[in-house]
Design a protein around this motif. Sequence first.
Motif, PDB file in Angstrom:
ATOM      1  N   SER A 197      -5.838   2.875  -2.281  1.00 24.93           N
ATOM      2  CA  SER A 197      -6.275   1.682  -1.942  1.00 24.93           C
ATOM      3  C   SER A 197      -5.861   2.077   0.039  1.00 24.93           C
ATOM      4  CB  SER A 197      -4.907   1.064  -1.600  1.00 24.93           C
ATOM      5  OG  SER A 197      -3.713   0.941  -2.032  1.00 24.93           O
ATOM      6  N   ASP A 212      -4.513   0.197   2.247  1.00 26.19           N
ATOM      7  CA  ASP A 212      -2.836   0.203   2.699  1.00 26.19           C
ATOM      8  C   ASP A 212      -2.535   2.021   2.906  1.00 26.19           C
ATOM      9  OD1 ASP A 212      -3.410  -2.346   2.894  1.00 26.19           O
ATOM     10  OD2 ASP A 212      -2.285  -2.876   1.417  1.00 26.19           O
ATOM     11  N   ASP A 213      -2.824   2.034   1.592  1.00 28.45           N
ATOM     12  CA  ASP A 213      -2.325   3.689   1.154  1.00 28.45           C
ATOM     13  C   ASP A 213      -3.117   5.075   2.496  1.00 28.45           C
ATOM     14  OD1 ASP A 213      -0.589   3.043  -0.123  1.00 28.45           O
ATOM     15  OD2 ASP A 213      -1.962   3.424  -1.964  1.00 28.45           O
TER      16      ASP A 213
END
Length: 208
Positions: free
Chosen positions: A24, A26-27
């Motif tokens: 993702s 976010d990761d």
Amino acid sequence: MTVEELIARFRVLANDKVEPFFWSDDDVLAWLNDALQEAVVCGRLLHRFDATVPVLAGQSVFRLPERVFEVDCVVLECAGQRVGLPLLSPELAREQRDDDVCAVLTDTEVLLRPAADMDGTLWVSGYRLPAVLVDEDDVPEIFEFHHVHLLDWVLHKAFSVPDAEVFDPQRSALAEMEFTRYFGLRPDSDLRRITREDVPHSVVPFWV
């Protein structure tokens, strides 16, 4: 490069260009922040010259300025006079006389020996950590030429995720090796003590 551009470049390098993505945004952003911090510490890329700490008469303990992780100069200014203070580790400071003037560095604080006898200002310079990347248009503080090399750390973390589809320890190790080759080895917790240039050295003679 912006965060958005770096994430797009990562997806090309990791062959993760088709949704649903393996990793993702976010990761990837979290790993980018890890990479930026690692790079700044390993390469000592961000230096702060102008950190000031107010000093009150009788005060001896001061919190290090925000995000400063390695101090290379401490100057005490009182009554218009500036004095550069020798920087000592707590271990070496114990060997000094009580009236020796110095600054003792701990992990989070600067200790004046002896305590200040009047109000003034403590000027601190040293290497600092970067601001955290949050938005897609944020840009890492370091020189733009370094930006793409941050992705080696992101690739290292991405391919070390214990998932059957993406886990690739060999590629992870190669990416980490490339990151280290470019930015340098990560220092240990004794960073301030073992790299300080102004700690006096002594030679102990011995017989063979």
